[in-house]
Design an enzyme around this catalytic site. Structure first.
Site, PDB file in Angstrom:
ATOM      1  N   ASP A 147      10.758   0.416  -1.265  1.00  0.00           N
ATOM      2  CA  ASP A 147       9.603  -0.485  -1.760  1.00  0.00           C
ATOM      3  C   ASP A 147       9.144  -0.407   0.256  1.00  0.00           C
ATOM      4  O   ASP A 147       9.922   0.122   0.955  1.00  0.00           O
ATOM      5  CB  ASP A 147      10.406  -1.731  -1.611  1.00  0.00           C
ATOM      6  N   GLY A 172       2.489  -9.344   1.459  1.00  0.00           N
ATOM      7  CA  GLY A 172       2.008  -9.139   0.506  1.00  0.00           C
ATOM      8  C   GLY A 172       2.049 -10.525  -0.926  1.00  0.00           C
ATOM      9  O   GLY A 172       1.553 -10.784  -1.567  1.00  0.00           O
ATOM     10  N   LYS A 177       5.532   0.648  11.564  1.00  0.00           N
ATOM     11  CA  LYS A 177       6.004  -0.709  11.537  1.00  0.00           C
ATOM     12  C   LYS A 177       7.957  -0.731  11.988  1.00  0.00           C
ATOM     13  O   LYS A 177       8.025  -1.722  11.957  1.00  0.00           O
ATOM     14  CB  LYS A 177       6.400  -0.451   9.956  1.00  0.00           C
ATOM     15  N   LYS A 184       9.603  -8.329   5.598  1.00  0.00           N
ATOM     16  CA  LYS A 184       8.426  -8.176   4.756  1.00  0.00           C
ATOM     17  C   LYS A 184       7.757  -9.820   4.170  1.00  0.00           C
ATOM     18  O   LYS A 184       7.786 -10.676   4.006  1.00  0.00           O
ATOM     19  CB  LYS A 184       9.206  -7.870   2.777  1.00  0.00           C
ATOM     20  N   ASP A 242       7.033  -4.744   6.395  1.00  0.00           N
ATOM     21  CA  ASP A 242       6.050  -4.787   7.681  1.00  0.00           C
ATOM     22  C   ASP A 242       6.469  -4.965   8.249  1.00  0.00           C
ATOM     23  O   ASP A 242       5.964  -4.468   9.573  1.00  0.00           O
ATOM     24  CB  ASP A 242       5.493  -6.660   7.533  1.00  0.00           C
ATOM     25  N   GLU A 252      10.898  -9.169  -4.819  1.00  0.00           N
ATOM     26  CA  GLU A 252      11.000  -8.002  -3.908  1.00  0.00           C
ATOM     27  C   GLU A 252      12.283  -7.937  -3.268  1.00  0.00           C
ATOM     28  O   GLU A 252      13.637  -7.087  -3.523  1.00  0.00           O
ATOM     29  CB  GLU A 252      10.126  -7.795  -2.747  1.00  0.00           C
ATOM     30  N   SER A 290       0.839  -1.238   0.365  1.00  0.00           N
ATOM     31  CA  SER A 290      -0.668  -0.035   0.076  1.00  0.00           C
ATOM     32  C   SER A 290       0.676   1.656  -0.091  1.00  0.00           C
ATOM     33  O   SER A 290       0.282   2.146  -0.462  1.00  0.00           O
ATOM     34  CB  SER A 290      -0.700  -0.019   1.223  1.00  0.00           C
ATOM     35  N   THR A 291       1.708   1.258   0.841  1.00  0.00           N
ATOM     36  CA  THR A 291       2.710   2.414   0.601  1.00  0.00           C
ATOM     37  C   THR A 291       3.252   2.782  -0.823  1.00  0.00           C
ATOM     38  O   THR A 291       3.553   3.918  -0.901  1.00  0.00           O
ATOM     39  CB  THR A 291       3.403   2.377   1.995  1.00  0.00           C
TER      40      THR A 291
END
Length: 231
Positions: A84, A100, A124, A97, A87, A106, A30-31
């Site tokens: 990127d 998702g 986070k 990370k 989490d 990534e 989302s970010t």
């Protein structure tokens, strides 16, 4: 906390790091989605010559929507910058990370970049990895049970990630499954866990990103951004 404002602040600061002529890794989540939007606006307004390498099918579609020209690691194996989210991030710039499910791609893209910039909101930030999010482990379906047993022996509480809109497990862009390994007290030794997972047959990759991030941008609800650099 207004997390959405914080995310947008970090995302806009990240997009401002992109320069004309760059090849940029485009992360997921989302970010980072906000960063793609801001980058697309800059490309249009400033006529920037920028190419992006997406880390997931969803990111590829989102980048095309915002007018970001795309390339691949086949054509552009060395990247100037990768953007990127995460989490979790600790004080040593270590990350979890993969919320998702795109962590394998990534990690490949981040590794090929001269700078790996992580953009997050304050929720986070953690003192110890694994206190809020599990470590995702991407596995061959046939290896799921042995890997879960090994994670259990390592002190984790492993669960197979299941889909919300379908019966059965989540399937990654690689056609594999994800095991979420939750550590009740956090991860005591991330480096040892990294080695243990990398040595395990059937594991493609996992969501621990150690010694990779060069910059962390923490967006705040007041629209300010805390830029931390490892150098």
């Amino acid at each position: 906390m207004d997390r959405d404002t914080a995310k947008q602040a970090a995302a806009e600061a990240a997009a401002q790091l992109v320069r004309d002529g760059m090849c940029v890794g485009l992360g997921s989540g989302s970010t980072t989605a906000y960063a793609l939007e801001f980058l697309g606006r800059r490309i249009q307004a400033e006529d920037l010559d920028v190419q992006g390498v997406p880390t997931s099918f969803a990111t590829e579609r989102r980048a095309r929507t915002h007018g970001i020209p795309l390339t691949s690691l086949d054509d552009t194996p060395s990247l100037d910058l990768a953007l990127d989210g995460a989490d979790e991030v600790d004080d040593a710039f270590r990350l979890i990370k993969g919320g998702g499910g795109a962590h394998a791609r990534e990690k490949v893209v981040a590794h090929q970049a001269d700078r790996f910039v992580v953009l997050v909101d304050p929720t986070k930030e953690v003192g110890r990895l694994g206190t809020q999010f599990p470590v995702p482990v991407e596995v061959l379906p046939m290896a799921a049970t042995p890997v879960m047993n090994a994670l259990d022996a390592a002190g984790a509480m492993p669960t197979l990630r299941t889909a919300d809109a379908k019966d059965g497990p989540v399937v990654t862009d690689q056609g594999l499954w994800i095991i979420d390994a939750r550590f009740p007290d956090g991860i005591e030794n991330p480096d040892a866990l990294n080695r243990r997972l990398c040595d395990r047959p059937g594991v493609l990759d996992h969501g621990l990103f150690l010694d990779m991030a060069t910059d962390v941008l923490v967006g705040r609800p007041d629209e300010s951004v805390d830029h931390r650099s490892a150098s």
